[in-house]
Scaffold this motif. Structure first.
Motif, short mmCIF file in Angstrom:
data_model
loop_
_atom_site.label_atom_id
_atom_site.label_comp_id
_atom_site.label_asym_id
_atom_site.label_seq_id
_atom_site.Cartn_x
_atom_site.Cartn_y
_atom_site.Cartn_z
N ARG A 1 0.83 -1.21 0.00
CA ARG A 1 0.00 0.00 0.00
C ARG A 1 0.87 1.26 0.00
NH1 ARG A 1 -5.06 0.39 2.63
NH2 ARG A 1 -4.45 -1.35 3.99
N GLN A 2 1.85 1.29 0.90
CA GLN A 2 2.70 2.47 1.01
C GLN A 2 3.59 2.64 -0.21
OE1 GLN A 2 4.65 3.16 4.77
NE2 GLN A 2 3.05 2.11 5.93
N ASP B 1 -0.83 9.68 -2.38
CA ASP B 1 -1.00 9.40 -0.96
C ASP B 1 -2.21 10.18 -0.43
OD1 ASP B 1 -0.86 8.95 1.73
OD2 ASP B 1 1.21 9.62 1.98
N PRO B 2 -3.29 9.50 -0.02
CA PRO B 2 -4.49 10.21 0.44
C PRO B 2 -4.29 10.93 1.78
CG PRO B 2 -4.75 7.86 0.81
CD PRO B 2 -3.47 8.03 0.02
N TYR B 3 -3.21 10.59 2.48
CA TYR B 3 -2.98 11.19 3.80
C TYR B 3 -1.87 12.23 3.77
CZ TYR B 3 -5.45 6.84 4.68
OH TYR B 3 -6.36 5.82 4.63
N VAL C 1 -5.77 1.71 -6.56
CA VAL C 1 -5.52 0.35 -6.09
C VAL C 1 -6.13 0.24 -4.71
CG1 VAL C 1 -3.77 -1.41 -5.63
CG2 VAL C 1 -3.34 0.36 -7.37
N ARG C 2 -6.90 -0.80 -4.47
CA ARG C 2 -7.57 -1.00 -3.19
C ARG C 2 -6.94 -2.19 -2.48
NH1 ARG C 2 -8.66 3.44 -4.33
NH2 ARG C 2 -10.69 4.24 -4.99
N PHE C 3 -6.54 -1.97 -1.25
CA PHE C 3 -5.84 -2.98 -0.46
C PHE C 3 -6.75 -3.43 0.69
CE2 PHE C 3 -2.79 -0.23 -2.44
CZ PHE C 3 -1.79 -1.08 -2.90
#
Length: 546
Positions: free
Chosen positions: A153-154, A163-165, A199-201
């Motif tokens: 993910r990272q 990066d959503p954060y 991409v969904r984790f």
């Protein structure tokens, strides 16, 4: 039968939902002594009534039914005077098999002339399904791989610059080092794969240490996600020795995709040369998959290709009066257009079973619903639980005193259309129209199940506020009251509060909400949960989850 609401003349202070009800709902805090016009009769409140709570319109004797929505939602445990509040001290859960309002074969479909030729811009899959999103999926077969999922993910977020954060990380650096020492957040660059939503984790706590049935249910659920119309393909990580084996997942995927049209890559860590080799191979499949998925573009699709999953969470005393019937009206319109709806949360249908049975298209469908409900209740009883335990402290605080009261309002999300099929947990929807899905009342477990059974858009109602989202299916949040919509505007997408204030009708607002659904399905509107990267995924371990 459509919902009818009788209200006080003058100021809208309370509502009687159904003509047969012996309680009214306070729409604002009402002091003791307040005089209420109850259908031409003046009613004086015996005590102060908090907004969203119910009060009696006539005295009730011990054991007498409390009626709301025209059905029994509880029983008085002691005499309750006229104009008194319904509370956990004077009322207990109770239901009754009364004459249902619904009749098989008598549904009157709403007028959908305005939407007859409407389409949405969707992703057309080789198997004929149409997605409202286009994502690549990365899933673990066992919890042992969760750490590697997080590494991927990272790494993917860093490589794609998505990066959503990012803003929160900048906030943390600024708080720790001060504004002088904090590097500014990097603005997102041009997207490398503009036709892919991301991409969904997934991570979870299952895959080993449970029963064979647990492992099979997990594989069936993951197969539902891998073969979901919003998913272009998947990368699967396996440890190797766990109970949920790659072969089990392959078989589950083959049931849904017998022609092998969906690309799926299976990687096993115990067969890999090293963790580095595993991560490299996984990243390769992800980036290759993104390149392939990016070749698919949106194209017009009929509204019959939409499947709305409906869910409620953080419900309040207004949910069953505004947001839930509003969503039900949207489901009815979609069904009339040839589309589908899925109503889940079996513990929150307890007490209104007879209404849903009366709406089943045939006895076989009705019998399956009865059998699944009874099996769920019996399983709960074996461990000392009961559906009556479903209301949470927040529900009770906001006026949902019994499970039947909560259920009567929750079932409104399913509208009035016929029930064409009943699905057990993880089963895919195959029939157009309204389907019932056996799932728990837990918000995320149930939302997870809705997507797993094929919902490509989810409508989620709330009265107290909840951030719940889903990894593959866009989730639209509808507030039951305007105060919540204003206070949690970063979470709520649509406000049903005007219904409570008498400013608009359910029908008028349903057309607005359906148009928002079309925009979300077309990618023109991004739901709040998606903006917040709220990708919640919790499989149901088929235990007692109310």
């Amino acid at each position: 039968m459509p919902q009818t609401i009788a209200s006080d003349s003058g100021q809208l202070a309370s509502l009687r939902v159904h003509a047969a009800d012996n309680v009214r709902v306070a729409l604002k805090d009402l002091p003791a002594g307040t005089e209420i016009d109850d259908d031409g009769r003046t009613l004086r409140l015996d005590e102060a009534i908090r907004h969203k709570h119910k009060f009696t319109v006539r005295p009730l004797d011990t054991g007498e039914a409390v009626i709301m929505y025209g059905v029994t939602v509880g029983r008085a445990t002691r005499p309750i005077p006229e104009g008194a509040a319904i509370t956990t001290e004077n009322t207990e859960h109770g239901t009754a098999t009364t004459q249902p309002q619904a009749r098989r074969g008598e549904w009157q479909a709403p007028d959908v002339t305005a939407f007859r030729d409407a389409t949405f811009e969707g992703f057309h899959r080789p198997d004929g399904q149409v997605g409202t999103a286009n994502a690549w999926l990365v899933v673990p077969l066992v919890f042992c791989e969760n750490r590697n999922i997080e590494v991927l993910r990272q790494c993917v977020a860093d490589a794609l610059g998505e990066d959503p954060y990012r803003d929160y990380k900048h906030m943390a650096r600024e708080l720790l080092h001060g504004s002088a020492g904090a590097a500014p957040a990097e603005p997102p660059g041009e997207r490398l794969f503009p036709n892919v939503d991301g991409v969904r984790f997934l991570t979870h706590t299952l895959g080993c240490g449970g029963t064979d049935d647990d492992a099979e249910a997990l594989c069936q659920l993951l197969a539902g996600y891998i073969c979901h119309p919003n998913v272009a393909g998947a990368t699967v990580l396996s440890l190797g020795c766990q109970k949920a084996q790659i072969g089990m997942l392959r078989d589950a995927v083959a049931e849904r995709d017998p022609d092998g049209l969906r690309p799926v890559h299976y990687l096993e860590q115990q067969a890999s040369q090293s963790e580095e080799a595993l991560i490299r191979e996984a990243l390769t499949t992800i980036f290759d998959g993104l390149a392939e998925a990016n070749n698919v573009t949106r194209a017009p699709a009929p509204l019959s290709a939409l499947t709305l999953g409906v869910e409620c969470g953080g419900s309040d005393g207004f949910s069953g009066l505004s947001a839930n019937p509003l969503v039900g009206a949207v489901v009815d319109r979609l069904v009339a257009l040839g589309g589908s709806g899925i109503l889940s949360e079996f513990p929150e249908l307890c007490g209104v079973e007879h209404e849903l049975i009366a709406r089943c298209t045939d006895d076989t469908v009705a019998s399956r619903f009865q059998n699944l409900m009874e099996a769920y209740q019996q399983h709960a009883a074996r461990v000392g639980a009961d559906f009556s335990m479903n209301p949470s402290p927040g529900n009770i605080r906001d006026g949902l005193i019994t499970d039947a009261m909560k259920s009567a309002g929750a079932a409104k999300k399913g509208g009035d259309s016929p029930v064409v099929d009943v699905l057990d947990y993880t089963e895919p929807r195959t029939k157009a129209g309204l389907n019932l899905l056996c799932s728990p009342g837990n918000d995320v477990e149930s939302t997870t199940a809705l997507a797993g059974s094929g919902a490509n858009l989810i409508l989620f109602t709330t009265g107290l506020g909840t951030p719940t989202g889903n990894p593959v299916t866009p989730v639209i949040k509808i507030s039951s009251n305007s105060e919540l919509a204003e206070r949690m505007s970063d979470v709520i997408d649509f406000d049903a509060g005007p219904i409570i204030r008498g400013e608009t009708s359910i029908d008028a607002l349903a057309e607005q909400l359906l148009r928002l659904c079309i925009d979300a399905a077309s990618g023109r509107y991004q739901p709040r949960a998606l903006k917040l990267a709220q990708h919640d995924f919790i499989p149901w371990k088929r235990g007692v989850s109310l």
